[in-house]
Design a protein around this motif. Structure first.
Motif, PDB file in Angstrom:
ATOM      1  N   MET A   1       0.745  -1.283   0.046  1.00  0.00           N
ATOM      2  CA  MET A   1      -0.017  -0.012  -0.086  1.00  0.00           C
ATOM      3  C   MET A   1       0.892   1.305  -0.150  1.00  0.00           C
ATOM      4  SD  MET A   1      -2.698   1.061   2.853  1.00  0.00           S
ATOM      5  CE  MET A   1      -3.834  -0.093   2.461  1.00  0.00           C
ATOM      6  N   ALA A   2       0.561   2.252  -0.946  1.00  0.00           N
ATOM      7  CA  ALA A   2       1.174   3.573  -1.000  1.00  0.00           C
ATOM      8  C   ALA A   2       1.345   4.253   0.057  1.00  0.00           C
ATOM      9  CB  ALA A   2       0.972   4.086  -2.311  1.00  0.00           C
ATOM     10  N   GLN A   3       2.261   5.222   0.515  1.00  0.00           N
ATOM     11  CA  GLN A   3       2.288   5.891   1.588  1.00  0.00           C
ATOM     12  C   GLN A   3       0.887   6.744   1.652  1.00  0.00           C
ATOM     13  OE1 GLN A   3       3.808   6.003   4.503  1.00  0.00           O
ATOM     14  NE2 GLN A   3       5.287   4.359   3.589  1.00  0.00           N
ATOM     15  N   GLU A   4       0.739   7.316   0.217  1.00  0.00           N
ATOM     16  CA  GLU A   4      -0.499   8.068   0.401  1.00  0.00           C
ATOM     17  C   GLU A   4      -1.676   7.521   0.548  1.00  0.00           C
ATOM     18  OE1 GLU A   4       1.187   7.923  -3.424  1.00  0.00           O
ATOM     19  OE2 GLU A   4       2.763   8.519  -1.972  1.00  0.00           O
ATOM     20  N   ASP A   5      -1.867   6.172   0.351  1.00  0.00           N
ATOM     21  CA  ASP A   5      -3.098   5.522   0.563  1.00  0.00           C
ATOM     22  C   ASP A   5      -3.120   5.393   2.131  1.00  0.00           C
ATOM     23  OD1 ASP A   5      -3.662   5.157  -2.054  1.00  0.00           O
ATOM     24  OD2 ASP A   5      -2.629   3.160  -2.382  1.00  0.00           O
ATOM     25  N   ARG A   6      -1.918   5.092   2.752  1.00  0.00           N
ATOM     26  CA  ARG A   6      -2.083   4.942   4.107  1.00  0.00           C
ATOM     27  C   ARG A   6      -2.565   6.233   4.951  1.00  0.00           C
ATOM     28  NH1 ARG A   6       3.758   1.840   4.649  1.00  0.00           N
ATOM     29  NH2 ARG A   6       3.019  -0.259   3.653  1.00  0.00           N
ATOM     30  N   ALA A   7      -2.088   7.500   4.480  1.00  0.00           N
ATOM     31  CA  ALA A   7      -2.653   8.419   4.939  1.00  0.00           C
ATOM     32  C   ALA A   7      -3.883   8.765   4.962  1.00  0.00           C
ATOM     33  CB  ALA A   7      -1.714   9.658   4.498  1.00  0.00           C
ATOM     34  N   GLN A   8      -4.478   8.587   3.822  1.00  0.00           N
ATOM     35  CA  GLN A   8      -6.100   8.455   3.524  1.00  0.00           C
ATOM     36  C   GLN A   8      -6.651   7.451   4.577  1.00  0.00           C
ATOM     37  OE1 GLN A   8      -7.568   8.277  -0.415  1.00  0.00           O
ATOM     38  NE2 GLN A   8      -9.699   8.018   0.432  1.00  0.00           N
ATOM     39  N   GLN A   9      -6.122   6.139   4.714  1.00  0.00           N
ATOM     40  CA  GLN A   9      -6.726   5.358   5.485  1.00  0.00           C
ATOM     41  C   GLN A   9      -6.795   5.625   6.900  1.00  0.00           C
ATOM     42  OE1 GLN A   9      -4.921   1.343   5.104  1.00  0.00           O
ATOM     43  NE2 GLN A   9      -7.038   0.448   5.325  1.00  0.00           N
ATOM     44  N   ALA A  10      -5.659   6.171   7.292  1.00  0.00           N
ATOM     45  CA  ALA A  10      -5.381   6.503   8.691  1.00  0.00           C
ATOM     46  C   ALA A  10      -6.554   7.561   9.192  1.00  0.00           C
ATOM     47  CB  ALA A  10      -4.031   7.246   8.893  1.00  0.00           C
ATOM     48  N   VAL A  11      -6.883   8.435   8.241  1.00  0.00           N
ATOM     49  CA  VAL A  11      -7.972   9.406   8.496  1.00  0.00           C
ATOM     50  C   VAL A  11      -9.281   8.756   8.474  1.00  0.00           C
ATOM     51  CG1 VAL A  11      -9.206  11.637   7.768  1.00  0.00           C
ATOM     52  CG2 VAL A  11      -6.611  11.392   7.657  1.00  0.00           C
ATOM     53  N   GLU A  12      -9.437   7.908   7.653  1.00  0.00           N
ATOM     54  CA  GLU A  12     -10.759   7.238   7.536  1.00  0.00           C
ATOM     55  C   GLU A  12     -10.938   6.303   8.815  1.00  0.00           C
ATOM     56  OE1 GLU A  12     -10.888   5.024   4.018  1.00  0.00           O
ATOM     57  OE2 GLU A  12     -10.991   6.914   2.749  1.00  0.00           O
ATOM     58  N   ASN A  13      -9.965   5.791   9.387  1.00  0.00           N
ATOM     59  CA  ASN A  13     -10.210   4.909  10.717  1.00  0.00           C
ATOM     60  C   ASN A  13      -9.849   5.848  11.928  1.00  0.00           C
ATOM     61  OD1 ASN A  13      -9.962   2.869   8.849  1.00  0.00           O
ATOM     62  ND2 ASN A  13      -7.991   2.405   8.938  1.00  0.00           N
TER      63      ASN A  13
ATOM     64  N   ALA B   1       5.814  12.841  -2.131  1.00  0.00           N
ATOM     65  CA  ALA B   1       4.967  11.905  -1.326  1.00  0.00           C
ATOM     66  C   ALA B   1       4.171  12.506  -0.322  1.00  0.00           C
ATOM     67  CB  ALA B   1       5.858  10.879  -0.867  1.00  0.00           C
ATOM     68  N   LEU B   2       4.623  13.627   0.422  1.00  0.00           N
ATOM     69  CA  LEU B   2       3.818  14.171   1.371  1.00  0.00           C
ATOM     70  C   LEU B   2       2.676  14.967   0.761  1.00  0.00           C
ATOM     71  CD1 LEU B   2       6.580  15.610   3.779  1.00  0.00           C
ATOM     72  CD2 LEU B   2       4.892  13.593   4.286  1.00  0.00           C
ATOM     73  N   THR B   3       2.989  15.478  -0.481  1.00  0.00           N
ATOM     74  CA  THR B   3       2.129  16.423  -1.220  1.00  0.00           C
ATOM     75  C   THR B   3       0.876  15.336  -1.489  1.00  0.00           C
ATOM     76  OG1 THR B   3       3.663  18.047  -1.707  1.00  0.00           O
ATOM     77  CG2 THR B   3       1.489  17.847  -2.934  1.00  0.00           C
ATOM     78  N   LYS B   4       1.190  14.222  -1.885  1.00  0.00           N
ATOM     79  CA  LYS B   4       0.284  13.189  -2.539  1.00  0.00           C
ATOM     80  C   LYS B   4      -0.704  12.742  -1.428  1.00  0.00           C
ATOM     81  CE  LYS B   4       2.598  11.557  -6.656  1.00  0.00           C
ATOM     82  NZ  LYS B   4       3.393  10.762  -7.316  1.00  0.00           N
ATOM     83  N   ALA B   5       0.040  12.584  -0.447  1.00  0.00           N
ATOM     84  CA  ALA B   5      -0.773  11.924   0.997  1.00  0.00           C
ATOM     85  C   ALA B   5      -1.786  13.262   1.349  1.00  0.00           C
ATOM     86  CB  ALA B   5       0.240  11.730   1.936  1.00  0.00           C
ATOM     87  N   ALA B   6      -1.062  14.687   1.268  1.00  0.00           N
ATOM     88  CA  ALA B   6      -2.142  15.521   1.795  1.00  0.00           C
ATOM     89  C   ALA B   6      -3.126  15.618   0.790  1.00  0.00           C
ATOM     90  CB  ALA B   6      -1.276  17.037   1.750  1.00  0.00           C
TER      91      ALA B   6
END
Length: 102
Positions: free
Chosen positions: A1-13, A49-54
């Motif tokens: 799982m890409a770091q950007e996906d993990r960032a979104q999943q963390a917020v969703e969870n 990568a940080l920008t994509k996660a944001a």
């Protein structure tokens, strides 16, 4: 799982209580983002990568969460008005803003 996906999943969870604590006050929101940016930097994530996660997190917040203060309302309106080309610099600016708060 890409770091950007993990960032979104963390917020969703996040629990609703945690989301409320973070989003009810813009300073809390900035601090939360700043901590996540620092964490990403420690993991060696590039600025891109940080920008994509944001971007992923901003997409989620704009789609799923109601703004809880004027600052978040403005951010949501800017995000919704921006096309894909303009979202990247907005997300990058948000990362820089969050990084400066810590």
């Amino acid at each position: 799982m890409a770091q950007e996906d993990r960032a979104q999943q963390a917020v969703e969870n996040l629990s609703q209580e945690d989301k409320n604590e973070i989003l009810n006050n813009f300073k809390n929101f900035q601090d939360y983002l700043g901590n996540k940016v620092k964490q990403g930097e420690r993991l060696g994530l590039s600025e891109d990568a940080l920008t994509k996660a944001a971007q992923r997190v901003a997409d989620y917040l704009a789609d799923k969460e109601e703004p809880r203060n004027r600052e978040e309302y403005l951010l949501k309106q800017l995000w919704l008005a921006a096309d894909e080309e303009n979202k990247k610099p907005l997300a990058n600016t948000l990362v820089k803003l969050a990084d400066q708060t810590n």
